[in-house]
Scaffold this active site. Structure first.
Site, short mmCIF file in Angstrom:
data_model
loop_
_atom_site.label_atom_id
_atom_site.label_comp_id
_atom_site.label_asym_id
_atom_site.label_seq_id
_atom_site.Cartn_x
_atom_site.Cartn_y
_atom_site.Cartn_z
N GLU A 175 -7.03 -37.84 23.86
CA GLU A 175 -6.91 -38.69 22.63
C GLU A 175 -7.56 -39.98 22.54
O GLU A 175 -7.16 -41.07 22.78
CB GLU A 175 -5.34 -39.03 22.92
CG GLU A 175 -4.52 -38.02 22.48
CD GLU A 175 -2.97 -38.11 22.08
OE1 GLU A 175 -2.63 -39.49 22.06
OE2 GLU A 175 -2.63 -37.41 22.05
N GLU A 177 -0.82 -30.62 23.16
CA GLU A 177 0.51 -31.23 23.16
C GLU A 177 1.44 -31.13 21.75
O GLU A 177 0.71 -31.11 20.72
CB GLU A 177 0.34 -32.80 23.19
CG GLU A 177 -0.22 -32.87 24.85
CD GLU A 177 -0.33 -34.58 24.72
OE1 GLU A 177 0.31 -35.42 24.20
OE2 GLU A 177 -1.29 -34.90 25.66
C1 GCO Z 1 -0.13 -38.76 23.83
C2 GCO Z 1 -0.28 -38.58 25.34
C3 GCO Z 1 0.88 -38.50 25.99
C4 GCO Z 1 2.19 -38.92 25.38
C5 GCO Z 1 2.70 -38.01 24.30
C6 GCO Z 1 4.23 -38.70 23.59
O1 GCO Z 1 -0.60 -37.61 23.02
O2 GCO Z 1 0.11 -39.73 23.37
O3 GCO Z 1 -1.10 -37.47 25.54
O4 GCO Z 1 0.78 -39.08 27.09
O5 GCO Z 1 3.25 -39.28 26.38
O6 GCO Z 1 1.82 -37.93 23.31
O7 GCO Z 1 3.73 -39.75 23.12
#
Ligand code: GCO
Length: 443
Positions: free
Chosen positions: A164, A349
């Site tokens: 990200e 994710e």
């Molecule tokens: C993100 C991160 C994660 C977060 C998840 C929830 O995508 O922000 O990769 O570490 O914990 O997304 O916010």
């Protein structure tokens, strides 16, 4: 509910975590990160919580990985500050030993190790040197990459350089919600460019080592204008550049989106164009993190990008995020049509936070089961529409440190009692295990 047989033959089902969020950074010789610094400043993180103990995964990784038996892959990160406590120079062998053991434990359980080299674990010493605003970080990241790959590169199935970049740069240097908590447009422009440059340098190092299956993980949000008024339509287009195109466009075409050039262009480093060839070298796959949709309207009285969100009456998660599964289909088809073509995509994710409670040894998280089911449906739909989606990683394996929200927000499919460190699989975990079973699967 869909089952494994409804997905392509080699489709991977997994779960994702990150080092600082689960390991316990006080253990094993890890150095301080900029999150320790950020959390220590009152007001930055709920209850000033940090990742010193987290889920104590550093000591409990074997029992945690046992919970992934039956899955196909495990997405994890190595902590830069654990491997190089000062960010450069002396290596913490205890840290490399841990990741060596971890990768072997992942393989022993029949899981493919999906490595992310940077999931926000910036050593505090490098943050003190400007962190992502300092162009030198690209070389420091390249050196860290070589050190990690020397030790575990022979056994990982895939490598993502950075998780990200939008959060690493914009969320952290413009909005100030994440470490280092800046609200500075010049720092933002430099962080945006330097995180891309670091990706390019790391890719070059990885290619030179003969490492394959290389990619990056980007986060995307579905979005819609708050009205059909021209100013709101324009605001939605601006936000699309700022949120969704900011990284995929330079990575795939070597150019920044128009709204970024309008807002950040004059703050980008001198001769930034000279870096775009390195930045946009081909990748083997793209990680897609998707959670929610935003509704955008113009905010003419505010500085660039002069946009704001409006709340909707949509069902929301514990984070207050709209639940909008169709947005995952919209994102996957848009990326495929505009940028990635037949490049493999992984949903690296997708998940929801909920105020989960253990009652009589069970966590009945029917909301999360519905969330997972509906998002798997949209992945299935996207595949049917020609998207080359090759895997799904639920975020997250277990409840963990949710950054500025501390330990309040529970994303895990495994409940963690942070007082006792007891793990309790939630009903959603049992459901997902049912879906991915190889014999019959589904329910
Ligand atoms: C993100 C991160 C994660 C977060 C998840 C929830 O995508 O922000 O990769 O570490 O914990 O997304 O916010």
């Amino acid at each position: 509910m869909l089952k494994r047989a409804d997905f392509p033959e080699n489709f991977l089902f997994g779960a994702a975590t990150s080092a600082y969020q689960i390991e316990g950074h006080a253990f094993g010789g890890a150095g301080p990160t900029h999150w320790d610094t950020f959390a220590a400043k009152p007001g930055n993180v709920v209850n000033n919580e940090n990742g010193a103990v987290a889920c104590d995964h550093y000591h409990r990784y074997e029992q945690d990985l046992d919970l992934l038996l039956g899955f196909d892959a495990y997405r994890f990160s190595t902590s830069w500050a654990r491997v190089l406590p000062e960010g450069r120079g002396p290596v913490n062998q205890e840290g490399l030993d841990f990741y060596d053991r971890l990768v072997d434990a992942v393989l022993e359980r029949g899981l493919k190790p999906f490595l992310t080299l940077y999931h926000w674990e910036l050593p505090a010493t490098l943050a003190d040197l400007g962190g992502w605003t300092n162009r030198e970080i690209a070389g420091w990241f390249g050196d860290y990459t070589d050190i990690v790959m020397d030790r575990i590169g022979d056994r990982v199935a895939s490598v993502a350089t950075i998780n990200e970049p939008w959060c690493v740069s914009y969320l952290s240097h413009f909005l100030g919600h994440h470490a280092p908590g800046l609200r500075d447009i010049g720092a933002t422009a430099n962080a945006v460019h330097n995180v891309l440059l670091a990706h390019g340098v790391a890719m070059e190092r990885l290619r030179a080592r003969g490492q394959d299956n290389l990619g990056i993980v980007l986060n995307f949000e579905a979005l819609r204008p708050g009205s059909q008024k021209p100013e709101d339509l324009a605001a939605a287009a601006t936000y699309d550049d700022v949120m969704n195109r900011l990284f995929i466009q330079p990575l795939m075409t070597g150019t920044y989106p128009d709204a970024i050039m309008a807002g950040l262009g004059s703050h980008l480093p001198q001769r930034w164009q000279d870096d775009m060839d390195l930045i946009s070298k081909p990748m083997d796959w793209l990680g897609v993190n998707y959670y929610t949709r935003q509704t955008i309207v113009a905010a003419p009285s505010e500085p660039w990008p002069s946009t704001r969100f409006i709340t909707t009456d949509c069902d929301k998660t514990q984070m207050g995020w709209d639940i909008y599964p169709e947005g995952l289909h919209e994102t996957l088809t848009w990326l495929t049509d505009e940028f990635t073509g037949d490049m493999p995509l992984f949903v690296t994710e997708n998940g929801m936070a909920w105020d989960d409670k253990v009652i009589n040894g069970t966590v009945n998280d029917s909301e999360r089961m519905d969330y997972i089911s509906r998002h798997l449906q949209q992945i299935h739909r996207a595949i049917g529409d020609g998207c080359n989606v090759q895997g799904f990683f639920y975020w997250s394996l277990m409840d963990n440190y949710e950054w500025a929200f501390g330990y309040d927000k529970r994303f895990g499919m495994i409940h963690v009692d942070f007082e006792t460190q007891k793990r309790t699989p939630k009903e959603s975990y049992h459901l997902l295990k049912q879906v991915i079973r190889r014999d019959r699967g589904g329910i």
